[in-house]
Design a protein around this motif. Structure first.
Motif, PDB file in Angstrom:
ATOM      1  N   UNK A  59       0.853  -1.188   0.000  1.00  0.00           N
ATOM      2  CA  UNK A  59       0.000   0.000   0.000  1.00  0.00           C
ATOM      3  C   UNK A  59       0.887   1.235   0.000  1.00  0.00           C
ATOM      4  N   UNK A  60       0.554   2.200  -0.848  1.00  0.00           N
ATOM      5  CA  UNK A  60       1.334   3.430  -0.958  1.00  0.00           C
ATOM      6  C   UNK A  60       0.733   4.484  -0.031  1.00  0.00           C
ATOM      7  N   UNK A  61       1.491   4.844   1.000  1.00  0.00           N
ATOM      8  CA  UNK A  61       1.025   5.843   1.957  1.00  0.00           C
ATOM      9  C   UNK A  61       2.133   6.861   2.185  1.00  0.00           C
ATOM     10  N   UNK A  62       1.773   8.127   2.110  1.00  0.00           N
ATOM     11  CA  UNK A  62       2.759   9.194   2.212  1.00  0.00           C
ATOM     12  C   UNK A  62       3.518   9.156   3.527  1.00  0.00           C
ATOM     13  N   UNK A  63       2.816   8.959   4.641  1.00  0.00           N
ATOM     14  CA  UNK A  63       3.494   9.044   5.937  1.00  0.00           C
ATOM     15  C   UNK A  63       4.436   7.867   6.173  1.00  0.00           C
ATOM     16  N   UNK A  64       4.327   6.820   5.373  1.00  0.00           N
ATOM     17  CA  UNK A  64       5.229   5.678   5.498  1.00  0.00           C
ATOM     18  C   UNK A  64       6.385   5.745   4.496  1.00  0.00           C
ATOM     19  N   UNK A  65       6.453   6.816   3.731  1.00  0.00           N
ATOM     20  CA  UNK A  65       7.452   6.913   2.665  1.00  0.00           C
ATOM     21  C   UNK A  65       8.824   7.267   3.255  1.00  0.00           C
ATOM     22  N   UNK A  66       9.672   6.277   3.388  1.00  0.00           N
ATOM     23  CA  UNK A  66      10.988   6.524   3.984  1.00  0.00           C
ATOM     24  C   UNK A  66      12.077   5.641   3.376  1.00  0.00           C
ATOM     25  N   UNK A  70       9.895   2.677  -1.750  1.00  0.00           N
ATOM     26  CA  UNK A  70       8.654   3.447  -1.745  1.00  0.00           C
ATOM     27  C   UNK A  70       8.771   4.665  -2.665  1.00  0.00           C
ATOM     28  N   UNK A  71       9.961   5.277  -2.683  1.00  0.00           N
ATOM     29  CA  UNK A  71      10.152   6.451  -3.548  1.00  0.00           C
ATOM     30  C   UNK A  71      10.016   6.069  -5.013  1.00  0.00           C
ATOM     31  N   UNK A  72      10.632   4.978  -5.419  1.00  0.00           N
ATOM     32  CA  UNK A  72      10.549   4.558  -6.821  1.00  0.00           C
ATOM     33  C   UNK A  72       9.103   4.254  -7.213  1.00  0.00           C
ATOM     34  N   UNK A  73       8.360   3.611  -6.307  1.00  0.00           N
ATOM     35  CA  UNK A  73       6.954   3.318  -6.587  1.00  0.00           C
ATOM     36  C   UNK A  73       6.158   4.610  -6.709  1.00  0.00           C
ATOM     37  N   UNK A  74       6.397   5.552  -5.790  1.00  0.00           N
ATOM     38  CA  UNK A  74       5.683   6.827  -5.814  1.00  0.00           C
ATOM     39  C   UNK A  74       5.985   7.600  -7.092  1.00  0.00           C
ATOM     40  N   UNK A  75       7.245   7.594  -7.523  1.00  0.00           N
ATOM     41  CA  UNK A  75       7.622   8.316  -8.745  1.00  0.00           C
ATOM     42  C   UNK A  75       6.953   7.717  -9.976  1.00  0.00           C
ATOM     43  N   UNK A  76       6.849   6.386 -10.023  1.00  0.00           N
ATOM     44  CA  UNK A  76       6.174   5.736 -11.155  1.00  0.00           C
ATOM     45  C   UNK A  76       4.681   6.083 -11.161  1.00  0.00           C
ATOM     46  N   UNK A  77       4.077   6.087  -9.989  1.00  0.00           N
ATOM     47  CA  UNK A  77       2.656   6.448  -9.878  1.00  0.00           C
ATOM     48  C   UNK A  77       2.440   7.894 -10.304  1.00  0.00           C
ATOM     49  N   UNK A  78       3.311   8.784  -9.854  1.00  0.00           N
ATOM     50  CA  UNK A  78       3.200  10.202 -10.212  1.00  0.00           C
ATOM     51  C   UNK A  78       3.367  10.387 -11.715  1.00  0.00           C
ATOM     52  N   UNK A  79       4.372   9.722 -12.296  1.00  0.00           N
ATOM     53  CA  UNK A  79       4.625   9.863 -13.736  1.00  0.00           C
ATOM     54  C   UNK A  79       3.409   9.415 -14.551  1.00  0.00           C
ATOM     55  N   UNK A  80       2.841   8.271 -14.203  1.00  0.00           N
ATOM     56  CA  UNK A  80       1.675   7.774 -14.938  1.00  0.00           C
ATOM     57  C   UNK A  80       0.469   8.690 -14.728  1.00  0.00           C
ATOM     58  N   UNK A  81       0.295   9.180 -13.507  1.00  0.00           N
ATOM     59  CA  UNK A  81      -0.834  10.070 -13.213  1.00  0.00           C
ATOM     60  C   UNK A  81      -0.709  11.391 -13.966  1.00  0.00           C
TER      61      UNK A  81
END
Length: 319
Positions: A59-66, A70-81
């Motif tokens: 699960x992708x959660x901002x407060x758990x991003x450390x 998690x950063x690579x997953x978040x960047x891929x999600x942001x790029x696609x979005x």
């Protein structure tokens, strides 16, 4: 999402997914809404789910991003979005507010009622103004049992009807036929688009509360800009960056990438000069909105005040 949630889209044309960040803690609070036509939901939902699975993220959660993972997953999600937003397939609207402003710095503020009212403000703008097209909406917020979603649903339906009647009076041929079908809570780990809303809400809040950290990080990373400052200031900035936690560093990388992509797309998103992410043209598909009090009468709800907006809270004046 559960099968019963998906059936709610059968009669609708548009859907939106929402989540909050720090609604009851810290100076800055925020919510985000990811919205799209129902026809695009299966593709978007499946793609986000695939990104998370391939990244090894449950699960992708901002407060758990450390972590880097998690950063690579978040960047891929942001790029696609952002790519989907550029193609006109979705919007992301983020509303943040400052609890030190005249609206929120009051005795007895009820943060849950205030969260519900902020959901009203943002959904009202997204459904009526930002999309501005005929459609029947279903809203899926992250589970928050303390909010009376049924009351909020009725208030939004009443507001939509009011706007439609006003349009009809001005021009009988200018009716958009907008409707709100249902607000239905979902569990975030079963709904990838809600996780995206959580990510953007967290980014919006963090960009405001940690602007000093980001400014230091960006200036040190951008060596060209760093040459224009004194050696003493450069040393001070480097010391600040050296003290950043692992979580702060990961989040700075994410914010840097998001901001750079928004600038490259010409969406008028600013960061340092606006003390946090802010979009100057709210019609852009990635819209960061800093809530500002509408008047001296605009006050956050207290334990004794309802969430129903008063007459002075005219959302037609809002971004």
């Amino acid at each position: 999402m559960q099968p019963e949630d998906l059936t709610l889209m059968d009669t609708g044309t548009h859907c939106s997914f929402g989540d909050e960040s720090s609604y009851n803690a810290g100076r800055y609070r925020g919510i985000a809404i990811v919205s799209m036509q129902v026809s695009f939901f299966p593709e978007y939902n499946a793609t986000i789910q695939k990104i998370l699975e391939e990244s090894g993220v449950t699960e992708l959660k901002w407060y758990e991003l450390s972590s880097a993972k998690m950063r690579f997953a978040a960047l891929k999600v942001i790029e696609y979005t952002l790519t989907s937003a550029k193609e006109g397939k979705l919007r992301v609207d983020v509303l943040t507010w400052d609890t030190y402003d005249s609206r929120h710095k009051i005795r007895g503020r009820d943060d849950l009622l205030n969260l519900a009212k902020m959901y009203y403000h943002l959904l009202n703008n997204v459904i009526i103004r930002k999309w501005g097209e005929p459609g029947f909406w279903t809203v899926f917020p992250d589970e928050q049992s303390a909010i009376d979603w049924q009351e909020l649903e009725l208030i939004l339906q009443r507001r939509i009807m009011q706007v439609e009647n006003q349009r009809k009076e001005k021009d009988p041929d200018n009716i958009l036929f907008i409707g709100l079908e249902k607000i239905s809570q979902v569990i975030s780990n079963e709904c990838p688009p809600v996780q995206v809303a959580d990510l953007f809400a967290g980014i919006g809040v963090h960009s405001r509360e940690s602007i000093g950290k980001h400014a230091s990080f960006f200036m040190v990373r951008k060596r060209k800009d760093c040459r224009r400052i004194s050696e003493q200031l450069r040393s001070q900035l480097q010391k600040t960056v050296d003290k950043l936690s692992r979580s702060d560093r990961e989040r700075c990388h994410i914010l840097d990438k998001l901001f750079s992509q928004c600038k490259a797309n010409g969406w008028g998103v600013h960061l340092l000069r606006t003390y946090g992410l802010k979009t100057t043209n709210p019609t852009c598909p990635i819209n960061f909105w800093h809530y500002t009090p509408q008047s001296d009468l605009d006050k956050a709800p207290t334990k004794t005040r309802a969430i129903i907006p008063q007459d002075h809270e005219d959302m037609n004046k809002s971004p």
